[in-house]
Scaffold this motif. Sequence first.
Motif, mmCIF file in Angstrom:
data_model
loop_
_atom_site.group_PDB
_atom_site.id
_atom_site.type_symbol
_atom_site.label_atom_id
_atom_site.label_comp_id
_atom_site.label_asym_id
_atom_site.label_seq_id
_atom_site.Cartn_x
_atom_site.Cartn_y
_atom_site.Cartn_z
ATOM 1 N N ARG A 1 6.217 0.695 -4.968
ATOM 2 C CA ARG A 1 6.627 1.843 -4.032
ATOM 3 C C ARG A 1 6.533 3.327 -4.693
ATOM 4 O O ARG A 1 6.214 4.073 -3.965
ATOM 5 N N TRP A 2 7.001 3.381 -5.827
ATOM 6 C CA TRP A 2 7.045 4.792 -6.328
ATOM 7 C C TRP A 2 5.685 5.283 -6.418
ATOM 8 O O TRP A 2 5.418 6.265 -6.438
ATOM 9 N N HIS A 3 4.740 4.556 -6.961
ATOM 10 C CA HIS A 3 3.106 4.918 -7.070
ATOM 11 C C HIS A 3 2.846 5.335 -5.776
ATOM 12 O O HIS A 3 1.950 6.243 -5.494
ATOM 13 N N SER A 4 3.316 4.385 -4.734
ATOM 14 C CA SER A 4 2.555 4.600 -3.215
ATOM 15 C C SER A 4 2.964 6.108 -2.886
ATOM 16 O O SER A 4 2.441 6.778 -2.208
ATOM 17 N N THR A 5 4.258 6.321 -3.093
ATOM 18 C CA THR A 5 5.060 7.312 -2.535
ATOM 19 C C THR A 5 4.495 8.754 -3.411
ATOM 20 O O THR A 5 4.400 10.016 -2.438
ATOM 21 N N GLN A 6 4.423 8.643 -4.773
ATOM 22 C CA GLN A 6 4.112 9.898 -5.463
ATOM 23 C C GLN A 6 2.636 10.200 -5.200
ATOM 24 O O GLN A 6 2.272 11.449 -4.995
ATOM 25 N N SER A 7 1.628 9.381 -4.456
ATOM 26 C CA SER A 7 0.352 9.569 -4.304
ATOM 27 C C SER A 7 0.110 9.591 -2.846
ATOM 28 O O SER A 7 -0.926 10.073 -2.391
ATOM 29 N N ASN A 8 1.051 9.383 -2.215
ATOM 30 C CA ASN A 8 1.009 9.231 -0.354
ATOM 31 C C ASN A 8 -0.194 8.333 -0.178
ATOM 32 O O ASN A 8 -0.993 8.527 0.849
ATOM 33 N N VAL A 9 -0.242 7.059 -0.977
ATOM 34 C CA VAL A 9 -1.258 6.022 -0.777
ATOM 35 C C VAL A 9 -0.502 5.072 -0.142
ATOM 36 O O VAL A 9 0.664 4.538 -0.921
ATOM 37 N N LYS A 10 -0.726 4.216 0.854
ATOM 38 C CA LYS A 10 0.149 3.134 1.456
ATOM 39 C C LYS A 10 0.044 1.992 0.517
ATOM 40 O O LYS A 10 -0.635 1.510 -0.131
ATOM 41 N N LEU A 11 1.349 1.469 0.343
ATOM 42 C CA LEU A 11 1.767 0.430 -0.415
ATOM 43 C C LEU A 11 0.855 -0.918 -0.229
ATOM 44 O O LEU A 11 0.192 -1.357 -1.572
ATOM 45 N N GLN A 12 0.220 -1.046 0.847
ATOM 46 C CA GLN A 12 -0.567 -2.279 0.793
ATOM 47 C C GLN A 12 -1.877 -2.041 0.376
ATOM 48 O O GLN A 12 -2.395 -2.862 -0.257
ATOM 49 N N VAL A 13 -2.025 -0.716 0.422
ATOM 50 C CA VAL A 13 -3.841 -0.245 -0.247
ATOM 51 C C VAL A 13 -3.480 -0.444 -1.616
ATOM 52 O O VAL A 13 -4.356 -0.760 -2.510
ATOM 53 N N VAL A 14 -2.201 0.175 -2.241
ATOM 54 C CA VAL A 14 -2.009 -0.015 -3.715
ATOM 55 C C VAL A 14 -2.185 -1.494 -4.345
ATOM 56 O O VAL A 14 -3.063 -1.974 -5.245
ATOM 57 N N ALA A 15 -1.421 -2.108 -3.449
ATOM 58 C CA ALA A 15 -1.391 -3.657 -3.772
ATOM 59 C C ALA A 15 -2.848 -4.494 -3.655
ATOM 60 O O ALA A 15 -3.145 -5.137 -4.649
ATOM 61 N N GLU A 16 -3.514 -4.047 -2.672
ATOM 62 C CA GLU A 16 -4.843 -4.792 -2.430
ATOM 63 C C GLU A 16 -5.673 -4.300 -3.575
ATOM 64 O O GLU A 16 -6.470 -5.099 -3.894
#
Length: 218
Positions: free
Chosen positions: A171-186
């Motif tokens: 979630r930290w990576h998602s928030t810092q980059s404004n990229v959705k968590l599901q996109v980061v995970a996929e």
Amino acid sequence: MVAADKGTSGSNNMITGSEQVGTFRYLVADERWWFSPEVFAMHGLAPDTVLTSDLVLAFKHPDDRLPSLELITKVLFVGKPFCFPHRIIDTAGQTHNVVVLGHATTDAAGLTTSIDGYAVDLTDSQRRYADEAGTEAIRAATEHRAAIEQAKGAMMVVYGLSPVAAIELLRWHSTQSNVKLQVVAERLVELLTGKTLSSPVTRRSVDQMLYDITHRLD
């Protein structure tokens, strides 16, 4: 307990913070299973129930029983981390939508000695989501959640994190980059497919993958 994803819109998010989470272990030499109280509750079993492989498989939905057996067999022989969405039917006849994730521990000879992991019951959150979204959206969201659980499992194995810490790091990576968590995970699951998740080199590689995903996303 898995916290809610604040960076994802309600229409695509099934992480509500209300999921029931428990742990399990299978000891190969003894052919014995161990469940935490939460996993016993998912099955509707008393905490002192003696668990065997036949009993554990008997609770799987008939359509998911063979895939479950195939997964256990594969993990015993291959030993790679896994993520497996499936259904169980408890002692009251209620169906639960569950995601299990974990990894195998091997001895010096490379033989699997135990399988350890986590079980997440998505039933209640899916039911609430159904009231808002509808069947097609649920199907898509379930796929997103499976990817998130798999990515979380990979982070736990690579970095030695707890489930909560693993999802918080994603979630930290998602928030810092404004990229959705599901996109980061996929994207992370896609990049990690076929890789071994144990060496320090791999940890550095995962760091680089997360940076690439969150800073160089197409």
